[in-house]
Design a protein around this motif. Structure first.
Motif, PDB file in Angstrom:
ATOM      1  N   THR A 168      24.394 -24.919  18.450  1.00 49.80           N
ATOM      2  CA  THR A 168      24.632 -23.638  19.123  1.00 49.80           C
ATOM      3  C   THR A 168      25.841 -22.921  18.522  1.00 49.80           C
ATOM      4  OG1 THR A 168      26.129 -24.508  20.820  1.00 49.80           O
ATOM      5  CG2 THR A 168      23.756 -24.618  21.276  1.00 49.80           C
ATOM      6  N   GLU A 169      25.860 -21.610  18.715  1.00 49.18           N
ATOM      7  CA  GLU A 169      27.010 -20.822  18.280  1.00 49.18           C
ATOM      8  C   GLU A 169      28.298 -21.368  18.897  1.00 49.18           C
ATOM      9  OE1 GLU A 169      24.713 -16.473  18.051  1.00 49.18           O
ATOM     10  OE2 GLU A 169      26.021 -16.955  19.748  1.00 49.18           O
ATOM     11  N   ARG A 170      28.233 -21.677  20.183  1.00 48.92           N
ATOM     12  CA  ARG A 170      29.414 -22.148  20.894  1.00 48.92           C
ATOM     13  C   ARG A 170      29.922 -23.474  20.317  1.00 48.92           C
ATOM     14  NH1 ARG A 170      29.949 -20.236  25.878  1.00 48.92           N
ATOM     15  NH2 ARG A 170      27.694 -20.266  26.182  1.00 48.92           N
ATOM     16  N   HIS A 171      28.998 -24.382  20.031  1.00 51.47           N
ATOM     17  CA  HIS A 171      29.372 -25.682  19.473  1.00 51.47           C
ATOM     18  C   HIS A 171      30.040 -25.509  18.114  1.00 51.47           C
ATOM     19  CE1 HIS A 171      27.987 -29.914  17.935  1.00 51.47           C
ATOM     20  NE2 HIS A 171      29.281 -29.857  18.181  1.00 51.47           N
ATOM     21  N   LEU A 172      29.480 -24.661  17.274  1.00 49.65           N
ATOM     22  CA  LEU A 172      30.044 -24.448  15.944  1.00 49.65           C
ATOM     23  C   LEU A 172      31.430 -23.810  16.029  1.00 49.65           C
ATOM     24  CD1 LEU A 172      26.864 -23.207  14.031  1.00 49.65           C
ATOM     25  CD2 LEU A 172      27.975 -25.447  13.865  1.00 49.65           C
ATOM     26  N   ALA A 173      31.622 -22.875  16.959  1.00 53.13           N
ATOM     27  CA  ALA A 173      32.929 -22.245  17.119  1.00 53.13           C
ATOM     28  C   ALA A 173      33.977 -23.268  17.549  1.00 53.13           C
ATOM     29  CB  ALA A 173      32.840 -21.108  18.138  1.00 53.13           C
ATOM     30  N   LEU A 174      33.622 -24.145  18.493  1.00 52.60           N
ATOM     31  CA  LEU A 174      34.554 -25.174  18.942  1.00 52.60           C
ATOM     32  C   LEU A 174      34.891 -26.137  17.814  1.00 52.60           C
ATOM     33  CD1 LEU A 174      33.090 -25.939  22.486  1.00 52.60           C
ATOM     34  CD2 LEU A 174      35.266 -24.818  21.976  1.00 52.60           C
ATOM     35  N   GLU A 175      33.890 -26.476  17.006  1.00 52.43           N
ATOM     36  CA  GLU A 175      34.151 -27.378  15.875  1.00 52.43           C
ATOM     37  C   GLU A 175      35.094 -26.736  14.866  1.00 52.43           C
ATOM     38  OE1 GLU A 175      31.852 -29.622  12.215  1.00 52.43           O
ATOM     39  OE2 GLU A 175      30.776 -29.292  14.102  1.00 52.43           O
ATOM     40  N   LEU A 176      34.904 -25.464  14.594  1.00 54.12           N
ATOM     41  CA  LEU A 176      35.794 -24.770  13.657  1.00 54.12           C
ATOM     42  C   LEU A 176      37.231 -24.763  14.177  1.00 54.12           C
ATOM     43  CD1 LEU A 176      33.566 -21.763  12.545  1.00 54.12           C
ATOM     44  CD2 LEU A 176      34.599 -23.463  11.020  1.00 54.12           C
ATOM     45  N   GLU A 177      37.407 -24.508  15.458  1.00 50.00           N
ATOM     46  CA  GLU A 177      38.755 -24.475  16.018  1.00 50.00           C
ATOM     47  C   GLU A 177      39.396 -25.865  15.984  1.00 50.00           C
ATOM     48  OE1 GLU A 177      38.633 -22.480  19.787  1.00 50.00           O
ATOM     49  OE2 GLU A 177      38.314 -20.511  18.850  1.00 50.00           O
ATOM     50  N   ARG A 178      38.596 -26.900  16.194  1.00 48.41           N
ATOM     51  CA  ARG A 178      39.136 -28.262  16.091  1.00 48.41           C
ATOM     52  C   ARG A 178      39.568 -28.552  14.662  1.00 48.41           C
ATOM     53  NH1 ARG A 178      37.266 -32.743  14.169  1.00 48.41           N
ATOM     54  NH2 ARG A 178      35.120 -31.975  13.974  1.00 48.41           N
ATOM     55  N   ARG A 179      38.764 -28.118  13.702  1.00 48.71           N
ATOM     56  CA  ARG A 179      39.117 -28.361  12.302  1.00 48.71           C
ATOM     57  C   ARG A 179      40.383 -27.605  11.904  1.00 48.71           C
ATOM     58  NH1 ARG A 179      35.186 -31.018   9.364  1.00 48.71           N
ATOM     59  NH2 ARG A 179      33.136 -31.202  10.368  1.00 48.71           N
ATOM     60  N   LEU A 180      40.580 -26.416  12.436  1.00 45.33           N
ATOM     61  CA  LEU A 180      41.817 -25.682  12.157  1.00 45.33           C
ATOM     62  C   LEU A 180      43.029 -26.502  12.577  1.00 45.33           C
ATOM     63  CD1 LEU A 180      40.853 -22.079  13.381  1.00 45.33           C
ATOM     64  CD2 LEU A 180      41.153 -22.797  11.003  1.00 45.33           C
ATOM     65  N   ILE A 181      42.975 -27.048  13.772  1.00 45.66           N
ATOM     66  CA  ILE A 181      44.096 -27.837  14.288  1.00 45.66           C
ATOM     67  C   ILE A 181      44.254 -29.126  13.487  1.00 45.66           C
ATOM     68  CG2 ILE A 181      44.926 -29.123  16.297  1.00 45.66           C
ATOM     69  CD1 ILE A 181      43.610 -26.907  18.014  1.00 45.66           C
ATOM     70  N   ASP A 182      43.136 -29.757  13.106  1.00 44.81           N
ATOM     71  CA  ASP A 182      43.197 -30.980  12.310  1.00 44.81           C
ATOM     72  C   ASP A 182      43.924 -30.754  10.989  1.00 44.81           C
ATOM     73  OD1 ASP A 182      41.835 -32.384  14.227  1.00 44.81           O
ATOM     74  OD2 ASP A 182      39.902 -32.351  13.195  1.00 44.81           O
ATOM     75  N   HIS A 183      43.828 -29.560  10.448  1.00 45.82           N
ATOM     76  CA  HIS A 183      44.446 -29.257   9.154  1.00 45.82           C
ATOM     77  C   HIS A 183      45.847 -28.661   9.284  1.00 45.82           C
ATOM     78  CE1 HIS A 183      41.150 -30.423   6.592  1.00 45.82           C
ATOM     79  NE2 HIS A 183      40.304 -29.714   7.312  1.00 45.82           N
ATOM     80  N   GLY A 184      46.389 -28.622  10.500  1.00 44.19           N
ATOM     81  CA  GLY A 184      47.785 -28.239  10.655  1.00 44.19           C
ATOM     82  C   GLY A 184      48.050 -26.914  11.321  1.00 44.19           C
ATOM     83  N   ALA A 185      47.024 -26.242  11.819  1.00 41.37           N
ATOM     84  CA  ALA A 185      47.242 -24.974  12.511  1.00 41.37           C
ATOM     85  C   ALA A 185      47.835 -25.212  13.895  1.00 41.37           C
ATOM     86  CB  ALA A 185      45.930 -24.206  12.644  1.00 41.37           C
ATOM     87  N   GLU A 186      48.634 -24.249  14.374  1.00 44.00           N
ATOM     88  CA  GLU A 186      49.084 -24.285  15.771  1.00 44.00           C
ATOM     89  C   GLU A 186      47.900 -24.081  16.701  1.00 44.00           C
ATOM     90  OE1 GLU A 186      51.995 -21.238  16.257  1.00 44.00           O
ATOM     91  OE2 GLU A 186      53.386 -22.112  14.815  1.00 44.00           O
ATOM     92  N   GLY A 187      46.903 -23.376  16.215  1.00 47.88           N
ATOM     93  CA  GLY A 187      45.708 -23.052  16.978  1.00 47.88           C
ATOM     94  C   GLY A 187      44.968 -21.954  16.266  1.00 47.88           C
TER      95      GLY A 187
END
Length: 366
Positions: A168-187
């Motif tokens: 789903t669109e929602r699932h993919l968006a949540l995964e992208l945001e998790r990956r941002l944080i995994d790579h060092g983003a504040e959010g």
């Protein structure tokens, strides 16, 4: 960074002194402006530049991030529950006769509370003075934006290697945001948008439970926030099979518009002319109504700060101003294309606009 923050506050004082009395104080309440002037990343801080020459940070949480010996930090309780109201009272007690405030950031209720806390003060509008100081970025700010862009490219690149059909669109968006944080983003820099099929190309689309299907356009817009600085990237892909002729045609059109906008980013260019460069490519193909209302926006401590690249925009671009170029076309019921990049305006002698977001803009079939 404390010397940088002191210098920024000095520039603000000088700007205000040219338009006010010697007994004028300044109250900064917009959170991005407070962070720009102090380095503090709390959510309820205010900054008071007092008439006595002292700078005071009022609020809870994150004050230790300021690391600025020239900045007095007042914890909650010492001056009252609302740091802005406390700041007004402190300004009056330290001899101010006028308090300049960011009227565009204050609610009517908060403005009334300030006046009640310091009935002897005259109030003046600071306007967008701090936002104007923030417009041109220094190289440390641009370095933070580069890292934010690198994080964003990494997150998007990893998603493209995964299986997308059926999710789903929602699932993919949540995964992208998790990956941002995994790579060092504040959010995330802003709410991540994933739009499939008939949703693709809609600016600011809020992800739904629609599942990605074979033959869809899939448009993704995301960005990382790193040390407060925010970037944006947007890409459009085709899912599964080779793209249809209409998809290729529409994609190539938006890509041409985006390239025209990027090439127009030179110091001294009128903001509306950058918009026009991209928009006229779409208009020539008959996509006047379906085009996005703006071509780009400034980025930094906020997404969507000045300058605006829009038909009614005023002003001209300066060097070292980071902006997005993000044209798009949405065809109702069919979908569409958005291609977004974050760039820094640079003179041609320095190589022209610096592209921060480097994920390929080739039309990929995933």
């Amino acid at each position: 960074m404390s010397d940088v923050h002191v210098s920024r506050r000095t520039r603000l004082r000088e700007r205000c002194a040219a338009h006010g009395s010697a007994a004028r104080a300044v109250l900064v309440t917009r959170q991005a402006n407070v962070r720009y002037l102090t380095g503090a990343a709390g959510e309820d801080h205010v900054l008071l530049l007092g008439p006595d020459g002292r700078d005071t940070l009022l609020g809870t949480g994150g004050a230790e991030q300021a690391g600025d010996p020239a900045l007095r930090v007042v914890p909650p309780g010492d001056e009252g529950p609302d740091p802005a109201v406390a700041g007004a009272g402190l300004a009056a007690r330290t001899g101010a006769d006028t308090l300049a405030v960011e009227e565009h950031d204050l609610t009517v209720a908060r403005h009334r509370a300030l006046a009640a806390a310091a009935p002897g003060l005259r109030f003046a509008d600071l306007g967008h003075a701090v936002e104007q100081l923030r417009l041109v970025k220094d190289e440390e700010e641009i370095a933070a934006l580069r890292i934010a862009a690198e994080i964003t490219d990494q997150a998007l690149g990893e998603l493209l290697e995964s299986i997308l059909v059926g999710r789903t669109e929602r699932h993919l968006a949540l995964e992208l945001e998790r990956r941002l944080i995994d790579h060092g983003a504040e959010g995330p820099a802003f709410p991540t948008s994933v739009a499939g099929g008939e949703h693709a190309g809609i600016a600011g689309h809020v992800p739904t439970d629609r599942r990605v299907e074979e033959g869809d356009f899939l448009a993704v817009a995301l960005g990382a926030c790193y040390r407060g600085y925010r970037c944006r990237i947007g890409r459009t892909f085709v899912i599964g099979t080779a793209p249809a002729d209409w998809q290729i045609e529409l994609y190539e059109l938006v890509f041409a518009a985006q390239r025209a906008g990027r090439e127009a980013l030179v110091p001294g260019a009128a903001c509306r002319d950058v918009d026009r460069a991209a928009r006229q490519v779409l208009a020539a193909a008959g996509h006047t109504e379906e085009a996005a209302p703006w071509t780009g926006r400034g980025v930094g401590l906020e997404i969507g700060e000045e300058p605006r690249l829009a038909p009614d925009a005023m002003g001209k671009l300066d060097a070292c101003v980071p902006v997005t170029v993000e044209p798009g076309v949405h065809l109702p019921g069919r979908g569409g294309v958005r291609i977004d990049d974050t760039l820094v305006v640079r003179p041609q002698a320095d190589g022209g606009p610096e592209l921060l977001t480097i994920t390929t803009k080739e039309l990929l079939a995933l």
